[in-house]
Motif scaffolding. Structure first.
Motif, PDB file in Angstrom:
ATOM      1  N   LEU A 138     -15.115-102.680  59.851  1.00 48.05           N
ATOM      2  CA  LEU A 138     -16.492-103.056  60.150  1.00 48.05           C
ATOM      3  C   LEU A 138     -16.517-104.455  60.736  1.00 48.05           C
ATOM      4  O   LEU A 138     -15.531-105.193  60.683  1.00 48.05           O
ATOM      5  CB  LEU A 138     -17.385-102.962  58.905  1.00 48.05           C
ATOM      6  N   HIS A 158     -12.180 -94.585  63.861  1.00 47.22           N
ATOM      7  CA  HIS A 158     -12.671 -94.395  62.489  1.00 47.22           C
ATOM      8  C   HIS A 158     -12.739 -92.899  62.175  1.00 47.22           C
ATOM      9  O   HIS A 158     -13.162 -92.096  63.007  1.00 47.22           O
ATOM     10  CB  HIS A 158     -14.075 -95.000  62.373  1.00 47.22           C
ATOM     11  N   ASP A 160     -14.300 -89.592  60.467  1.00 48.60           N
ATOM     12  CA  ASP A 160     -15.677 -89.206  60.137  1.00 48.60           C
ATOM     13  C   ASP A 160     -15.842 -88.789  58.676  1.00 48.60           C
ATOM     14  O   ASP A 160     -16.965 -88.577  58.222  1.00 48.60           O
ATOM     15  CB  ASP A 160     -16.175 -88.098  61.072  1.00 48.60           C
ATOM     16  N   PRO A 166     -17.747 -95.890  55.528  1.00 46.39           N
ATOM     17  CA  PRO A 166     -18.214 -94.781  56.363  1.00 46.39           C
ATOM     18  C   PRO A 166     -18.205 -95.115  57.853  1.00 46.39           C
ATOM     19  O   PRO A 166     -18.322 -96.274  58.256  1.00 46.39           O
ATOM     20  CB  PRO A 166     -19.635 -94.534  55.845  1.00 46.39           C
ATOM     21  N   VAL A 167     -18.053 -94.070  58.660  1.00 46.75           N
ATOM     22  CA  VAL A 167     -17.926 -94.227  60.103  1.00 46.75           C
ATOM     23  C   VAL A 167     -19.130 -94.936  60.721  1.00 46.75           C
ATOM     24  O   VAL A 167     -19.020 -95.539  61.796  1.00 46.75           O
ATOM     25  CB  VAL A 167     -17.706 -92.847  60.770  1.00 46.75           C
ATOM     26  N   GLN A 168     -20.267 -94.924  60.033  1.00 50.07           N
ATOM     27  CA  GLN A 168     -21.448 -95.627  60.548  1.00 50.07           C
ATOM     28  C   GLN A 168     -21.181 -97.116  60.745  1.00 50.07           C
ATOM     29  O   GLN A 168     -21.834 -97.760  61.583  1.00 50.07           O
ATOM     30  CB  GLN A 168     -22.631 -95.422  59.594  1.00 50.07           C
ATOM     31  N   PHE A 169     -20.233 -97.678  59.999  1.00 48.66           N
ATOM     32  CA  PHE A 169     -19.896 -99.088  60.198  1.00 48.66           C
ATOM     33  C   PHE A 169     -19.327 -99.316  61.598  1.00 48.66           C
ATOM     34  O   PHE A 169     -19.579-100.353  62.210  1.00 48.66           O
ATOM     35  CB  PHE A 169     -18.893 -99.562  59.144  1.00 48.66           C
ATOM     36  N   THR A 170     -18.542 -98.377  62.101  1.00 48.87           N
ATOM     37  CA  THR A 170     -18.012 -98.528  63.454  1.00 48.87           C
ATOM     38  C   THR A 170     -19.109 -98.363  64.492  1.00 48.87           C
ATOM     39  O   THR A 170     -19.149 -99.096  65.495  1.00 48.87           O
ATOM     40  CB  THR A 170     -16.864 -97.531  63.692  1.00 48.87           C
ATOM     41  N   PHE A 171     -20.023 -97.408  64.272  1.00 49.21           N
ATOM     42  CA  PHE A 171     -21.148 -97.268  65.204  1.00 49.21           C
ATOM     43  C   PHE A 171     -21.945 -98.575  65.272  1.00 49.21           C
ATOM     44  O   PHE A 171     -22.316 -99.026  66.356  1.00 49.21           O
ATOM     45  CB  PHE A 171     -22.073 -96.133  64.756  1.00 49.21           C
ATOM     46  N   ALA A 172     -22.201 -99.173  64.094  1.00 47.36           N
ATOM     47  CA  ALA A 172     -22.967-100.421  64.049  1.00 47.36           C
ATOM     48  C   ALA A 172     -22.211-101.550  64.732  1.00 47.36           C
ATOM     49  O   ALA A 172     -22.802-102.370  65.447  1.00 47.36           O
ATOM     50  CB  ALA A 172     -23.283-100.788  62.599  1.00 47.36           C
ATOM     51  N   SER A 175     -22.334-101.130  68.533  1.00 44.64           N
ATOM     52  CA  SER A 175     -23.668-101.455  69.031  1.00 44.64           C
ATOM     53  C   SER A 175     -23.890-102.957  69.067  1.00 44.64           C
ATOM     54  O   SER A 175     -24.395-103.505  70.061  1.00 44.64           O
ATOM     55  CB  SER A 175     -24.721-100.784  68.148  1.00 44.64           C
ATOM     56  N   VAL A 188     -13.991 -91.364  67.200  1.00 44.81           N
ATOM     57  CA  VAL A 188     -14.148 -90.788  65.869  1.00 44.81           C
ATOM     58  C   VAL A 188     -13.048 -89.753  65.647  1.00 44.81           C
ATOM     59  O   VAL A 188     -12.869 -88.838  66.460  1.00 44.81           O
ATOM     60  CB  VAL A 188     -15.533 -90.145  65.699  1.00 44.81           C
TER      61      VAL A 188
END
Length: 219
Positions: A138, A158, A160, A166-172, A175, A188
């Motif tokens: 992250l 990352h 899934d 969680p993979v959402q940390f990489t999305f954040a 961004s 992913v």
């Protein structure tokens, strides 16, 4: 400031012209990632590898190391941690660069988990590195990206099914980096938890080779 050190692999084919630095995760040590260097070494002539042990014993894993204490309570903890750990890593990178006689733009940081937090924090604040590869991690303190002085190539990978980070940390992270003008690619890994699969290793190798201008055999 604690001095750090760890296992190394010398460049093949002559003196080193580039350096890959692996930054391990919470509770591991430098031995955890140096085997990736051994797998990549035949494809990256002229590249040296090093995987330093983090500066502190790990509170939750007495045989392991930590870059900073980590409970995943909130980002304030992580931000304070990367700031605290940065001087030791910066000093290590300076020493390795000078020892090998390479320049900053020939250095790649490859992190896993907490090591990715360190790679992004330190790598974006040094003279321009060639690239950062972050696995299962992250971005700590995204609101501080105005401090970033470099724009290296950033690749985030990352799983899934990661239940630790969680993979959402990489999305954040992707961004926030993009909003700050730091282009980042992310990939992913399907069905993968908190770890690195073979496809992730290949993507990391491709990122490193591309950033260093090394041609890989066509697959």
């Amino acid at each position: 400031m604690t001095r750090i050190d760890g296992p190394r692999l010398p460049a093949t084919g002559g003196p080193a012209t580039a350096l890959v630095v692996f930054l391990h995760g919470y509770g591991a040590d430098g031995n955890d990632l140096i085997d990736i260097g051994a797998a990549w070494q035949p494809h990256l002539p002229g590249v040296a590898f090093v995987s330093p042990h983090a500066p502190e014993p790990c509170a939750m894993s007495p045989m392991g190391r930590q870059w900073f204490p980590l409970t995943l309570r909130d980002d304030t903890e992580r931000w304070r941690g990367v700031v605290h750990a940065r001087p030791a890593l910066d000093a290590f990178l300076d020493a390795e660069r000078d020892r090998l006689g390479v320049t900053d733009d020939r250095i790649v940081l490859v992190g896993f988990s907490q090591g990715t937090m360190m790679a992004l924090h330190v790598g974006l604040r040094r003279p321009a590195l060639a690239a950062i590869v972050g696995y299962s991690g992250l971005l700590a303190g995204p609101e501080h990206l105005d401090e970033a002085t470099a724009r290296p190539k950033v690749t985030l990978i990352h799983g899934d099914q990661d239940q630790v980070l969680p993979v959402q940390f990489t999305f954040a992270a992707a961004s926030a980096l993009g909003a700050a003008g730091i282009p980042a690619e992310f990939h992913v890994s399907k069905g993968i938890g908190h770890g690195i699969d073979q496809r992730g290793l290949v993507l990391g190798l491709e990122t490193v080779a591309g950033a260093l201008g090394i041609a890989l055999p066509r697959r």
